[in-house]
Design a protein around this motif. Structure first.
Motif, PDB file in Angstrom:
ATOM      1  N   LYS A  63       0.837  -1.206   0.000  1.00 46.88           N
ATOM      2  CA  LYS A  63       0.000   0.000   0.000  1.00 46.88           C
ATOM      3  C   LYS A  63       0.870   1.254   0.000  1.00 46.88           C
ATOM      4  CE  LYS A  63      -3.828  -2.220   2.407  1.00 46.88           C
ATOM      5  NZ  LYS A  63      -4.477  -2.418   3.715  1.00 46.88           N
ATOM      6  N   GLY A  64       1.941   1.220   0.779  1.00 44.07           N
ATOM      7  CA  GLY A  64       2.865   2.353   0.800  1.00 44.07           C
ATOM      8  C   GLY A  64       3.480   2.600  -0.569  1.00 44.07           C
ATOM      9  N   MET A  65       3.887   1.535  -1.240  1.00 42.28           N
ATOM     10  CA  MET A  65       4.479   1.682  -2.572  1.00 42.28           C
ATOM     11  C   MET A  65       3.459   2.209  -3.583  1.00 42.28           C
ATOM     12  SD  MET A  65       7.643   1.218  -2.384  1.00 42.28           S
ATOM     13  CE  MET A  65       7.926   1.425  -4.127  1.00 42.28           C
ATOM     14  N   GLN A  66       2.212   1.782  -3.457  1.00 44.66           N
ATOM     15  CA  GLN A  66       1.175   2.298  -4.357  1.00 44.66           C
ATOM     16  C   GLN A  66       1.006   3.809  -4.166  1.00 44.66           C
ATOM     17  OE1 GLN A  66      -2.116  -0.207  -3.260  1.00 44.66           O
ATOM     18  NE2 GLN A  66      -1.484  -1.878  -4.621  1.00 44.66           N
ATOM     19  N   LEU A  67       1.049   4.264  -2.917  1.00 46.79           N
ATOM     20  CA  LEU A  67       0.920   5.699  -2.651  1.00 46.79           C
ATOM     21  C   LEU A  67       2.148   6.468  -3.134  1.00 46.79           C
ATOM     22  CD1 LEU A  67      -0.779   5.557   0.856  1.00 46.79           C
ATOM     23  CD2 LEU A  67      -1.810   6.305  -1.301  1.00 46.79           C
ATOM     24  N   VAL A  68       3.326   5.886  -2.988  1.00 43.20           N
ATOM     25  CA  VAL A  68       4.542   6.529  -3.495  1.00 43.20           C
ATOM     26  C   VAL A  68       4.441   6.706  -5.007  1.00 43.20           C
ATOM     27  CG1 VAL A  68       7.012   6.156  -3.919  1.00 43.20           C
ATOM     28  CG2 VAL A  68       6.093   5.889  -1.616  1.00 43.20           C
ATOM     29  N   LYS A  69       3.953   5.701  -5.696  1.00 42.03           N
ATOM     30  CA  LYS A  69       3.811   5.789  -7.152  1.00 42.03           C
ATOM     31  C   LYS A  69       2.801   6.858  -7.563  1.00 42.03           C
ATOM     32  CE  LYS A  69       5.436   1.169  -8.075  1.00 42.03           C
ATOM     33  NZ  LYS A  69       5.141  -0.177  -8.532  1.00 42.03           N
ATOM     34  N   LYS A  70       1.880   7.190  -6.638  1.00 48.01           N
ATOM     35  CA  LYS A  70       0.921   8.267  -6.890  1.00 48.01           C
ATOM     36  C   LYS A  70       1.427   9.600  -6.338  1.00 48.01           C
ATOM     37  CE  LYS A  70      -3.080   5.210  -6.678  1.00 48.01           C
ATOM     38  NZ  LYS A  70      -4.279   4.829  -5.919  1.00 48.01           N
ATOM     39  N   HIS A  71       2.655   9.611  -5.861  1.00 50.91           N
ATOM     40  CA  HIS A  71       3.305  10.805  -5.294  1.00 50.91           C
ATOM     41  C   HIS A  71       2.641  11.290  -4.010  1.00 50.91           C
ATOM     42  CE1 HIS A  71       5.785  10.987  -8.874  1.00 50.91           C
ATOM     43  NE2 HIS A  71       4.681  10.836  -9.585  1.00 50.91           N
ATOM     44  N   ASP A  72       1.961  10.390  -3.306  1.00 50.53           N
ATOM     45  CA  ASP A  72       1.374  10.716  -2.008  1.00 50.53           C
ATOM     46  C   ASP A  72       2.341  10.236  -0.921  1.00 50.53           C
ATOM     47  OD1 ASP A  72      -0.110  11.229   0.250  1.00 50.53           O
ATOM     48  OD2 ASP A  72      -1.748   9.846  -0.239  1.00 50.53           O
ATOM     49  N   TYR A  73       3.449  10.956  -0.784  1.00 51.60           N
ATOM     50  CA  TYR A  73       4.521  10.543   0.117  1.00 51.60           C
ATOM     51  C   TYR A  73       4.100  10.619   1.582  1.00 51.60           C
ATOM     52  CZ  TYR A  73       6.975  11.174  -4.258  1.00 51.60           C
ATOM     53  OH  TYR A  73       7.349  11.094  -5.570  1.00 51.60           O
ATOM     54  N   ILE A  77       3.878   7.181   4.398  1.00 52.52           N
ATOM     55  CA  ILE A  77       4.717   7.004   5.591  1.00 52.52           C
ATOM     56  C   ILE A  77       4.071   6.094   6.641  1.00 52.52           C
ATOM     57  CG2 ILE A  77       5.763   8.220   7.552  1.00 52.52           C
ATOM     58  CD1 ILE A  77       6.390  10.521   5.563  1.00 52.52           C
ATOM     59  N   PRO A  78       2.802   6.294   7.018  1.00 53.39           N
ATOM     60  CA  PRO A  78       2.215   5.400   8.035  1.00 53.39           C
ATOM     61  C   PRO A  78       2.202   3.928   7.619  1.00 53.39           C
ATOM     62  CG  PRO A  78       0.814   7.316   7.707  1.00 53.39           C
ATOM     63  CD  PRO A  78       1.867   7.369   6.645  1.00 53.39           C
ATOM     64  N   SER A  82       4.082   0.992   9.627  1.00 54.38           N
ATOM     65  CA  SER A  82       3.359  -0.211  10.036  1.00 54.38           C
ATOM     66  C   SER A  82       4.063  -1.470   9.537  1.00 54.38           C
ATOM     67  CB  SER A  82       1.927  -0.155   9.508  1.00 54.38           C
ATOM     68  OG  SER A  82       1.211  -1.294   9.874  1.00 54.38           O
ATOM     69  N   SER A  83       4.575  -1.412   8.320  1.00 52.26           N
ATOM     70  CA  SER A  83       5.318  -2.535   7.766  1.00 52.26           C
ATOM     71  C   SER A  83       6.578  -2.798   8.594  1.00 52.26           C
ATOM     72  CB  SER A  83       5.701  -2.246   6.313  1.00 52.26           C
ATOM     73  OG  SER A  83       6.487  -3.287   5.787  1.00 52.26           O
ATOM     74  N   TYR A  84       7.280  -1.732   8.941  1.00 56.67           N
ATOM     75  CA  TYR A  84       8.488  -1.859   9.754  1.00 56.67           C
ATOM     76  C   TYR A  84       8.151  -2.508  11.095  1.00 56.67           C
ATOM     77  CZ  TYR A  84      12.636  -0.676  12.433  1.00 56.67           C
ATOM     78  OH  TYR A  84      13.755  -0.750  13.226  1.00 56.67           O
ATOM     79  N   LYS A  85       7.069  -2.069  11.710  1.00 64.19           N
ATOM     80  CA  LYS A  85       6.659  -2.612  13.008  1.00 64.19           C
ATOM     81  C   LYS A  85       6.295  -4.099  12.880  1.00 64.19           C
ATOM     82  CE  LYS A  85       3.456  -1.834  16.823  1.00 64.19           C
ATOM     83  NZ  LYS A  85       2.349  -1.025  17.335  1.00 64.19           N
ATOM     84  N   PHE A  86       5.550  -4.453  11.842  1.00 69.42           N
ATOM     85  CA  PHE A  86       5.162  -5.848  11.655  1.00 69.42           C
ATOM     86  C   PHE A  86       6.385  -6.744  11.513  1.00 69.42           C
ATOM     87  CE2 PHE A  86       4.480  -9.448   8.826  1.00 69.42           C
ATOM     88  CZ  PHE A  86       3.518 -10.149   9.529  1.00 69.42           C
TER      89      PHE A  86
END
Length: 162
Positions: A63-73, A77-78, A82-86
């Motif tokens: 999901k984070g990568m999808q938002l990065v590709k849409k330039h929603d940086y 981040i959240p 969350s991925s890092y925490k998991f």
């Protein structure tokens, strides 16, 4: 449509061995299930399994990568946090990602998440947080080329501004 956001994927070629074992197991199951030509259903099952595992287990990273590709940086981040925490709470999933996620990445998911968080902060103009995250990456992963390069680039920009 090609993305103009840089994506770096380093492959751990050794990961092919355990993935071939998984493919062999699926091939054996298809053979025992009576398929006349078990190769195609085995490859299809392998691809489907890999997609489902990454979509479910690493969903926040995706999901984070999808938002990065849409330039929603800022929005990405959240998800990376969350991925890092998991993956911090479940280190075995990351350690054995060649089998648990059928992922050949040389970079583990915790490392990817930290780099992605730093990248996102750099894109929204928060250089202090970006630098802090890149330094955090290097504390845990001292050979990370992305963090090393990003910090050198940030330093050279600061020198040019002075």
């Amino acid at each position: 449509m090609a993305s103009n956001v840089p994506v770096v994927k380093q492959i751990a070629w050794i990961s092919i061995l355990p993935q071939m074992v998984v493919l062999g197991l699926i091939l054996t199951v298809c053979y025992l299930a009576g398929f006349t030509n078990p190769v195609f259903p085995a490859f299809g099952g392998y691809l489907l399994l890999g997609y489902v595992l990454r979509a479910v287990v690493a969903s926040d990273q995706r999901k984070g990568m999808q938002l990065v590709k849409k330039h929603d940086y800022a929005g990405a981040i959240p998800f990376f946090e969350s991925s890092y925490k998991f993956f911090t709470n479940n280190p075995w999933v990351d350690k054995y990602r060649y089998v648990t996620l059928l992922n050949s990445s040389a970079m583990d998911y915790r490392e990817m998440a930290l780099c992605n968080i730093a990248f996102c902060y750099s894109q929204i103009g928060d250089g202090l947080k970006a630098r802090a995250y890149y330094k955090q990456v290097l504390k845990v992963y001292p050979n990370n080329g992305l963090a090393q390069t990003a910090l050198r680039m940030m330093e050279s920009v600061e020198k040019a501004v002075e």
